[in-house]
Scaffold this active site. Structure first.
Site, short mmCIF file in Angstrom:
data_model
loop_
_atom_site.label_atom_id
_atom_site.label_comp_id
_atom_site.label_asym_id
_atom_site.label_seq_id
_atom_site.Cartn_x
_atom_site.Cartn_y
_atom_site.Cartn_z
N GLU A 146 0.83 -1.20 0.00
CA GLU A 146 0.00 0.00 0.00
C GLU A 146 0.87 1.26 0.00
OE1 GLU A 146 -4.03 -0.73 2.27
OE2 GLU A 146 -2.40 -1.69 3.37
N GLU A 166 -4.42 -9.04 3.93
CA GLU A 166 -5.11 -8.64 5.16
C GLU A 166 -6.36 -9.47 5.46
OE1 GLU A 166 -2.77 -4.97 3.99
OE2 GLU A 166 -3.83 -6.59 2.97
#
Length: 756
Positions: A146, A166
């Site tokens: 990210e 995640e």
């Protein structure tokens, strides 16, 4: 010792290099995120900085050498005129530090989470006045990826792993991944990557547009620097990924992708809320824009972190890591000995699976059988296993050929003279096992590990007639052995620490999770779960519908119920195991007549295609109504229904509790006897060995969420109604009455009785 820090140096070309250092995988700890923000603000403020690149120690060193500049020892940083983000030691970042999740779960305080998705990654990095290039090597996962997606370009070394895992921890990407990944690789691929939690290589990332260039490691920093300066000089585009829309497709196409994905989620992972939540957040950004998507991402991320699912999955993650720490084995300075060649005795279902696991991990295997016919069958089963791995994409054709070349079949012990380990995998027959171990002790070298794959027999009996008691150890694989991830390592009082450490190392080499347990009937997994089938059978004979029981267990999250599991393993195994436990735990088992009746009626589960369920290729198992008369006959023989005829009336929740609470009760006895090092070892073995739902955290973790007092009260009530099968253990009673969690460490007095 390496320091946890973020450093920045500015070179004479105007590029600032910001380096993350948090070994071993440069996790984005709170201090690292704060350090990134601090260095970024400084780089934006300084007039001598033109651009920013993030990179790691290795790339920095190579870049310095290329420029003829001094190599700094230790952390070796170099900031030229752009900023470089990177992970130290050839790893960019393994993602956000999930130790923070543990802290939040302990305290319930969400403020421990950094709130930097917009302030750092949008306002400072992506919308900053100076461009950033991410120089990525090794891996960029979760928050690490990210971070790179907020940069204006990504340059990667070959075979770098990129992914957003995640969802496997019960949350969603929280640093903008739900919004930027679809804009870089397309919506369909982004949804696939996030839902599967699987990484892709930098080469695939380049084809998809996630990576701007793949360059050799030695050129990574140089190319990244030049790219950053090219952005400043307008030779390369200044790309803000949050603002890109060209890969999103039309709104109608996007809505169709969401519709299909939601249908898949409801079918495949109905118990995991993070999957639907992730789709909702992505959709928010598609419909209302990336910035709106980021706001929703942060809100939903905070909600999911505190969910029971995240608590369970995070606990399982740390429980698995904890298994590698065994007191008086891994902490006394021993070094594992290399196992290059192993022997497997017995080429049946288990032996062939064990041999497959070994040869596909580059360990030579000698497979011994009693005659040529059995040996050929064993070798053919191994070949089928290997081909299956190739078909499922787990093994390349070249590696499959190499694996099979490492297998040799034999009919005697002549090849055992130089093996490092023997794993006996014959039938559960004590005299036969004793004979085998007496024979191999005379032939195998003194350092050779002497292991048995028994699932329930006391190891002291197996090794009773040999002198090398320190080398006797249990290597309990779960079927199919080349697929199931758990390896239960059983030690006796005489097993040496070296043998345990060596087998743990082999377990990791063959991609298993080795868990060291003490020696008792059933060891940890089968011992803990023996009430599973017992109580299910008991309920059937109280009049509860057999197929309803399996449905209830599946709805809870197990892949199959106790009766479908019995069909899979075969009734002969059920009979043998029941006898073992009845002998070991007299007074608290219950003997069901049902399995014997099934066998007498020519049924043996999936082995002969006749079980409780009907199995047809291409369709799910369905109840076989022809077993109902057999069940009725069994109920008459058992005669335990209230009043002799009246079936009990129970809710689905009561069915679940009457099956699972006795398992918790047995887990308490296992903890009380010190069969495992820690309670979390039972959690990971229940997940990996019995497919207990990982999102529920394992059997003991789940029990603590239910509450020891409630479990104790229910068992006490059922014990009064139905007998000793439900009698609460003293450990459970003590924990319940004193308000102590079942997972809390045992007292010193209990530790003295430990089988470990």
């Amino acid at each position: 010792m390496a320091r946890v820090e973020v450093t920045m140096e500015v070179g004479n070309d105007g590029v600032a290099v910001i380096t993350i250092s948090n070994p071993p995988v440069n996790a984005l700890a709170i201090s690292i995120i704060a350090g990134l923000k601090e260095k970024y603000v400084e780089a934006m403020r300084r007039n001598d900085v033109k651009a920013i690149v993030v990179t790691g120690e290795l790339a920095i060193r190579l870049g310095l050498v290329d420029r003829g500049l001094p190599v700094l020892l230790g952390y070796c940083f170099w900031i030229s005129s752009y900023s470089a983000f990177g992970g130290k030691g050839g790893k960019f970042s393994g993602g956000f530090d999930i130790n923070v999740f543990q802290k939040i779960h302990r305290t319930g305080d969400i403020s421990h989470l950094p709130d930097e998705s917009i302030d750092l990654l949008v306002n400072i990095v992506e919308d900053g006045k100076k461009p950033t290039v991410a120089a990525v090597e090794g891996l960029a996962l979760g928050g690490g990826l990210e971070l790179t997606m907020a940069c204006h370009a990504r340059i990667a070394a070959p075979k770098t792993q990129l992914g957003l895992p995640e969802l496997s921890l019960g949350v969603i990407p929280g640093f903008g991944g739900t919004q930027r990944l679809p804009r870089l690789v397309g919506l369909s691929k982004a949804v696939e990557m996030m839902r599967s939690s699987k990484s892709i290589s930098s080469e695939e990332g380049y084809k998809l547009g996630l990576v701007d260039a793949v360059v050799p490691s030695e050129e990574l920093l140089k190319v990244s620097r030049r790219w950053a300066l090219d952005i400043v000089e307008k030779h390369k585009p200044w790309v803000r990924s949050l603002h890109q829309t060209d890969k999103l497709g039309s709104l109608s196409e996007a809505l169709e992708i969401f519709k299909i994905s939601r249908q898949q989620v409801r079918i495949t992972v109905p118990h995991l809320p993070q999957h639907l939540a992730c789709l909702d957040v992505i959709e928010e950004g598609i419909i209302r824009g990336g910035y709106s998507g980021l706001l929703k991402e942060t809100k939903v991320f905070h909600e999911l972190v505190l969910s029971d699912t995240a608590k369970g999955l995070v606990h399982v993650f740390f429980a698995q890591r904890a298994t590698s720490k065994v007191p008086n084995v891994t902490d006394i300075g021993l070094k594992p000995r290399l196992v290059k060649k192993a022997a497997v005795i017995g080429g049946g279902l288990m032996g062939s699976g064990i041999a497959t696991a070994l040869i596909t991990s580059n360990i030579y295997v000698v497979l011994k059988e009693v005659n040529s016919e059995y040996l050929l069958k064993g070798i053919k089963m191994i070949e089928v296993n290997v081909r299956g791995l190739v078909t499922r994409g787990k093994l390349t054709q070249d590696k499959a050929h190499k694996a099979l070349s490492m297998l040799k079949g034999v009919l005697d012990y002549s090849e055992f003279k130089d093996v490092d380990m023997v794993i006996e995998a014959v039938i559960e027959n004590v005299p036969l096992k004793q004979k085998i171990f007496s024979e191999i002790e005379k032939i195998c070298p003194p350092h050779c590990i002497l292991a048995t794959n028994t699932s329930s027999i006391d190891l002291n009996l197996v090794g009773e007639k040999i002198g090398s008691q320190d080398r006797i150890i249990g290597a309990h694989f779960f079927s199919p052995a080349h697929v199931m991830p758990l390896l239960e390592i059983i030690r006796t009082e005489k097993t040496s620490a070296q043998a345990i450490l060596d087998l743990m190392t082999v377990g990791k080499a063959i991609k298993k999770v080795p868990v060291v347990v003490g020696n008792c009937t059933g060891f940890a997994v089968n011992r803990t779960f023996f009430p599973y089938t017992q109580c299910a059978n008991f309920l059937v004979h109280l009049g509860v519908d057999l197929f309803r029981i399996d449905r209830v267990i599946c709805n809870f999250g197990l892949p199959m119920g106790p009766f479908q599991l019995q069909d899979l393993s075969g009734y002969g195994v059920a009979v043998a195991v029941e006898k073992e436990f009845a002998a070991a735990f007299q007074g608290r088992t219950w003997e069901s007549p049902l399995v014997d009746l099934m066998l007498k009626n020519g049924r043996n589960g999936r082995q002969n295609g006749k079980g409780y369920f009907i199995y047809e290729k291409g369709s799910k198992p369905r109840p076989d109504p022809s077993v109902l008369p057999i069940i009725e006959e069994s109920r008459k023989l058992a005669n335990i229904m209230p009043g002799g005829k009246q079936p009990i009336s129970v809710t689905d929740q009561e069915i679940l509790e009457m099956i699972l609470f006795p398992i918790v009760n047995e887990a308490c006895r296992v903890l009380d006897e010190g069969v495992v090092v820690r309670a979390s070892d039972l959690d990971i073995t229940s997940v990996l060995g019995m497919s207990f739902p990982s999102y529920r955290g394992g059997i003991v973790f789940w029990a603590d969420t239910v509450g020891a007092l409630y479990i104790y009260t229910c068992l006490k009530k059922w014990s009064a109604m139905y007998g000793n099968l439900f009698n609460p253990s003293s450990y459970l009673e003590e924990r319940a009455t004193k308000g102590i969690p079942l997972s809390a460490p045992a007292s010193a007095s209990l530790a003295l009785n430990s089988r470990l």
